[in-house]
Design an enzyme around this catalytic site. Structure first.
Site, short mmCIF file in Angstrom:
data_model
loop_
_atom_site.label_atom_id
_atom_site.label_comp_id
_atom_site.label_asym_id
_atom_site.label_seq_id
_atom_site.Cartn_x
_atom_site.Cartn_y
_atom_site.Cartn_z
CE1 TYR A 51 -4.34 -0.07 -0.30
CE2 TYR A 51 -4.25 -1.73 1.41
CZ TYR A 51 -4.94 -1.08 0.42
OH TYR A 51 -6.24 -1.42 0.14
CD GLU A 53 -3.49 4.05 1.01
OE1 GLU A 53 -2.35 3.59 1.24
OE2 GLU A 53 -4.54 3.46 1.28
CG ASP A 197 -9.36 9.67 -23.82
OD1 ASP A 197 -8.40 8.91 -24.04
OD2 ASP A 197 -10.43 9.29 -23.31
CB THR A 223 -5.65 3.46 -21.48
OG1 THR A 223 -5.72 3.44 -22.90
CG2 THR A 223 -6.97 3.87 -20.90
CE LYS A 226 -8.37 1.65 -25.10
NZ LYS A 226 -8.38 2.42 -23.83
NE ARG A 232 -7.56 -4.06 -19.06
CZ ARG A 232 -7.74 -4.28 -20.37
NH1 ARG A 232 -7.05 -5.20 -21.01
NH2 ARG A 232 -8.61 -3.58 -21.06
#
Ligand code: DSN
Length: 414
Positions: A51, A53, A197, A223, A226, A232
């Site tokens: 973790y 954060e 985008d 992203t 692609k 991903r």
């Protein structure tokens, strides 16, 4: 995968089925790709245990020596790759990243312009039933009926009328190249934030095969899975003046702990995209798409916008008397994967639209070149002309498998 096979044979068997499907089939979904073995390795690494954060140097939990290093590496490489002033590498994927851009830079109810979904936009670009359409006042622009292309004069006129706070540019089913400078000039005229985008085209942009909006735009989201050929996930790039607002919107505005195994894989992806071979891959995606488009036209297929300048092709199947849903299903049967898609001004529904969308990133990664594009066009024509002819389907399936055997997929050994 020996441990998995032993520990969970059921999950292993399903994975094995998917490996075989990917290996023996031709992947033409334009938003899909095959990542390298290095990316698979780091994605499946122990970074998933942590973790973290916050941001490098400003975390809320201890034990961040290596998560800070890997996240900084991803940031620095992304900056170099796209020439960005500031990069946030934490977004889980494209939709959360777009949500963060809106959340960070807009107020609820602000006016935003985005391309209509059935004209090639995205659900997060203002679809009325998505959070984007519900939270902001989206004014949707369209492509031209006759050409299937954006008309920048009309978009300018619409922007003058509705005075948006932001214009979203970047598409999921738009075959021509986008004129970023035209959008920048429209945004300047109406004082709107220019947001690109580039999820679909980022790989070709990184490889220098398409124009890069990053120098002109206020914010650019992509992203990473692609054409960029990474894990991903997504990143947000922006001018320094928006950096704080974007970072606060991603964490703690919308997300909790970042997925450091995914961020680590983004770092590897950006290294691969900075290597010289990536340029050749980026150029070949477009060469393959153009070759495929030309062959399809010879068989009488109707291509929206008349062809392609990018990685994707949108076909209106109306003249072929087979709807998109049936086309997708019968092509699945022969091992050719693509997706049914609405075409602009589609009289049919999104669940059973008039078109199909296909593209060349995955097959290019696999090593397919112009001769294989001719084969794909021939198979598409044969199958879609005789979708109920079992003899044709059986023969094409055998030919597809035989061709695929010559082109390995990274990370698949069965
Ligand atoms: N699902 C993606 C695509 O296929 O274009 C968009 O998010």
């Amino acid at each position: 995968m020996a441990t998995l096979e032993q520990e969970d044979p059921q999950a292993y068997e399903i994975l094995n089925g998917e490996m075989r499907r990917q290996l023996e089939g031709i992947e033409l979904i334009p938003s899909e790709n095959y990542v390298s073995e290095a990316i698979l390795e780091i994605m499946g690494s122990i970074f998933t245990n942590k973790y973290s954060e916050g941001y490098p140097g400003k975390r809320y939990y201890g034990g961040q020596e290596f998560t800070d290093k890997i996240e900084n590496l991803a940031i620095e490489r992304a900056k170099e790759l796209f020439g960005a002033e500031h990069v946030n590498v934490q977004p889980y994927s494209g939709s959360p990243a777009n949500a963060a851009v809106y959340f960070g830079l807009l107020n609820y109810g602000d006016t935003v312009m985005g391309l209509k979904l059935d004209h090639g936009g995205h659900i997060t670009h203002g679809l009325p039933i998505s959070f984007s359409g519900k939270s902001y006042k989206f004014v949707q622009y369209e492509v031209e009926k006759e050409t299937g292309r954006l008309n920048y004069d009309k978009i300018r006129e619409l922007a003058r009328q509705c005075k948006p706070k932001m214009i979203v540019c970047g598409y999921t089913a738009y075959p021509p190249e986008v004129d970023w400078k035209a959008f920048r000039s429209i945004c300047d005229e109406v004082n709107a934030i220019a947001f690109a985008d580039i999820s679909h085209t980022a790989g070709m942009i990184a490889g220098g095969a398409l124009q890069n909006p990053v120098p002109y735009f206020d914010v650019v989201m992509t992203t990473t899975h692609k054409t960029l050929r990474g894990p991903r996930g997504a990143i947000i790039m922006c001018k320094e003046k928006y950096a704080k607002d974007i970072d606060r919107a991603v964490f703690p505005g919308l997300q909790g702990g970042p997925h450091e195994h995914q961020i680590a894989a983004k770092a590897v992806c950006f290294k691969e995209a900075l290597e010289p071979g990536f340029k050749e891959y980026a150029e070949q995606i477009i060469k393959n798409a153009k070759a495929l488009a030309e062959e399809l036209k010879k068989y009488g297929f109707t291509l929206i916008s008349g062809g392609t300048e990018t990685h994707l092709i949108l076909i209106d199947l109306t003249n072929k008397n087979i709807p998109g849903k049936e086309a997708q299903a019968v092509l699945d049967q022969v091992g050719i994967t693509l997706n049914k898609n609405t075409v602009p001004f589609d009289p049919r529904s999104p669940f059973d639209p008039s078109g199909i969308r296909l593209g060349t990133p995955a097959v290019t990664t696999r090593g397919f070149r112009e001769p294989e594009m001719k084969l794909i066009a021939k198979w598409l024509n044969e199958v879609l002309s005789a979708p109920k002819d079992e003899t044709v389907l059986k023969r094409v399936k055998e030919e597809v498998v035989a061709t695929c055997k010559k082109f390995p997929v990274p990370g698949i050994k069965i």
